[in-house]
Design an enzyme around this catalytic site. Sequence first.
Site, mmCIF file in Angstrom:
data_model
loop_
_atom_site.group_PDB
_atom_site.id
_atom_site.type_symbol
_atom_site.label_atom_id
_atom_site.label_comp_id
_atom_site.label_asym_id
_atom_site.label_seq_id
_atom_site.Cartn_x
_atom_site.Cartn_y
_atom_site.Cartn_z
ATOM 1 N N TRP A 101 0.826 -1.215 0.000
ATOM 2 C CA TRP A 101 0.000 0.000 0.000
ATOM 3 C C TRP A 101 0.863 1.268 0.000
ATOM 4 C CZ3 TRP A 101 -1.087 -3.938 3.677
ATOM 5 C CH2 TRP A 101 -2.142 -4.787 3.310
ATOM 6 N N HIS A 102 1.989 1.215 -0.703
ATOM 7 C CA HIS A 102 2.917 2.345 -0.704
ATOM 8 C C HIS A 102 3.280 2.800 -2.116
ATOM 9 C CE1 HIS A 102 4.427 0.661 3.430
ATOM 10 N NE2 HIS A 102 3.311 1.361 3.551
ATOM 11 N N PRO A 103 2.334 3.008 -3.030
ATOM 12 C CA PRO A 103 2.716 3.474 -4.362
ATOM 13 C C PRO A 103 3.282 4.892 -4.312
ATOM 14 C CG PRO A 103 0.323 3.553 -4.110
ATOM 15 C CD PRO A 103 0.872 2.856 -2.889
#
Length: 539
Positions: free
Chosen positions: A468-470
């Site tokens: 969940w770290h784009p």
Amino acid sequence: MHNYDYIVVGAGSSGCVVASRLSEDPQTRVLLIEAGASTDDFWVNTPAGMARLFGSERFNWRFKTAPIATLDGRQVQWDRGKGLGGSSAINGMIYMRGQPEDYDLWARLGNPGWAWADVLPYFKRSEHNVRGASSNHGDQGPLWVSDPEEVHPAAHDFISACANLGIPRSSDLNAPPYPAVGVRQYTIRQGRRHSAYKAFIEPVRQRPNLDILSNAHVTRVLLEGQEASGVEVLHDGQRRAILAAREVILSAGAIASPQLLLLSGIGEAAQLQRHGIAVRHELPGVGRNLQDHWYASFAWRCTADSSVNHRLSGLRKYLEGARYLLTHGGYLALGAAPVTAYTRSEVDGPVDLQLSLNPMSFSASASGEVAADAYPGISASVVLLSPHSRGHLELASADPLQAPLLHPNYFSDERDVRRHLAGLRQLRQIVQAPPLGQRVIEEVRPGAQCASDEQLFDYLKRCGGTGWHPVGTCKMGHDPSAVVDARLRVHGVGRLRVIDASIMPVIPTGNTNAPCIMIGEKGADLIRADALAARTLAA
């Protein structure tokens, strides 16, 4: 709706900070625009409620990637916050900054002012750390940073097992040196999620010079010549223009900010022309340089006193719920896994792995609902922190309400495969080491039979997921693929900045929420320092 000095697009981890700091000047008119609505909801405010938000259409954009060739055609859900607070309203609340070397690298890549010594004051300025002020932390900021209310004995045994294998204990994982193992901190205040909106906007919402427009979808940036003059929004079924006398700031995140640039005619010319969008400024790096963290979790059956699964299932989960309602305490007041080790995948290599343990285990139903397993279990995960693989996003169409196509290209660089497999083997070694190993009965997922590199990589592809770290899709720099300069100004377009995770040239070796808040703090200072003169705008 009247005109403003500054329009900030996106009320997430960076945008809330920018709007709050700019509106400290009572002579400055600020508009914060958010496509979602209020996030004042029991399950949003309750830290353990994050598991329920994966399936939420109300608070989660629930993007899906395009089929990923390197994952055998699998599509992956990318959860992104929809509403005031953005992803800080649905995330695991982990407060981790990454390592000093991350930011020193940003500076070496041609971004003066972004080295660790430059950004540390901004991390500190935002913090109200319950441990008090120190050389690495602040205690006067609006964002609550706290310790977990409860750390299970099995989690303490994880720390001891790591120490027995040569990973040094740390009392502060947000301070060097690394490798290190210790207890995480969280953006939780008195048992409730403390999102960027709760911290930076809610306390100042009554400022007369700060307006918030929610349920409003920005469709494009308006341009006069080579300068941004405002935005077009879709609100209550109507499209209208809102003008900015000084600057437009995109803080819509690593997916929506590049999409908005493309919809506005700023990007790769061939892509824009393919969708019938007039090219206003060619900038081929928009949407490129996409990076994300990938993780995989293991689960073990353990002794009854080593897990809290029993407290989160059956009738006991209602007792735990009642405890939370009465005290804002207990396991519903906790964020994601409380203990973490930062380690190396290679003996002489950099710190590139995050290994975390949870004294509980979960399984997902076919509908996507997550629930604690019926047996006593613990789980642990491996995140590869510095992936070499790079992806991109592109427009699916010229329709601003259609999500872009996401191509993360996980494991397209073979080095990522090798290092992640090393992390999985290292995690197994830690869990079997004393004293934690004395609690373990058997590995349930993927199981001891999953042993070869081929088997482990197959598990990694099938059962792993996004961290969940784009980041990185509007890269900061001065090379041909850069989108913004070191002052976060879009190259070639005046009065337009991007201030969010998309400007990161390289992903930090940690979680991304705290860095996004830091970027908001520094970005607001850059805007104030530049202090562009207000223009007279047509009505």
